[in-house]
Design a protein around this motif. Structure first.
Motif: not given
Length: 228
Positions: A15-20, A22-23, A38-40
């Motif tokens: 989940p965290m790496r996917s947000v990275i 995507w950003t 961004v990922v808090e």
């Protein structure tokens, strides 16, 4: 091969790496601190995730002074992340975009234009017979060669690049194709250079200027105000 696919899927699926990832699809370089915001998460935790992504060659990193800047490694990685977004069911797409219509309307897809405007421009390039679809890639017509040359794009130099020249990319919000490849990247950069479009802070959303509205209508018969 099975192990390698499993490993890369696990890396991207976190989940965290996917947000990275995507950003970073806006093709900008971010520091670890910016991405941690961004990922808090903590500086220590973001460092672990970024190291894994760099080691897997999904991200590239460049040092400048005391800071390190992270970016998507290449177009192929960006295409995979965009492709995953296409798997999101349509009903969930509607919920996502109810709060972010600007992203749906016009955005960057790594280094080319996407969203409703990106799709509309691609369709105009086809209808005006500047490009045509052949064997799942776009070919430039003689009329298109004149158009892009007049626009200030060096087609010969683009074709020398070690990447796809012009191909369809399935837009995850419109579920239609927009133009991607080195031609699309050059077209996007030229629109920035001419001030047809501008980036927005902390977002992949793209703003079309009044000059851009006028030029797109004149050059491609595209009336931005009718694209809703």
């Amino acid at each position: 091969m099975n192990n390698e696919i499993s490993e890369i899927s696990t890396l991207i699926g976190n989940p965290m790496r996917s947000v990275i990832l995507w950003t970073l699809l806006d093709n900008r370089a971010y520091t670890a601190i910016e991405l941690s915001n961004v990922v808090e998460t903590s500086a220590q935790n973001i460092s672990i995730h970024l190291s894994k992504l760099v080691n897997a060659e999904l991200l590239s990193v460049e040092s400048q002074g005391r800071h390190k800047y992270y970016k998507i490694a290449n177009q192929e990685v960006a295409a995979v992340i965009e492709g995953i977004a296409n798997l999101i069911p349509k009903d969930k797409h509607r919920k996502i975009f109810s709060s972010d219509s600007n992203i749906k309307y016009c955005r960057t897809c790594y280094d080319h234009l996407a969203g409703k405007i990106g799709v509309e421009i691609t369709e105009k390039l086809v209808s005006e017979n500047y490009i045509k679809l052949e064997n799942k890639t776009f070919a430039i017509t003689p009329k298109g060669e004149i158009f892009f040359k007049d626009f200030g794009i060096n087609l010969l130099e683009l074709k020398k690049k070690r990447r796809a020249f012009a191909k369809p990319c399935l837009d995850w919000s419109e579920r239609k194709h927009h133009l991607s490849g080195s031609l699309a990247a050059a077209f996007l950069n030229k629109m920035f250079e001419l001030d047809w479009i501008r980036k927005t802070a902390n977002s992949r959303a793209i703003m079309i200027t009044s000059k851009g509205e006028k030029e797109l209508k004149e050059k491609l018969s595209l009336d931005i105000r009718k694209v809703i």
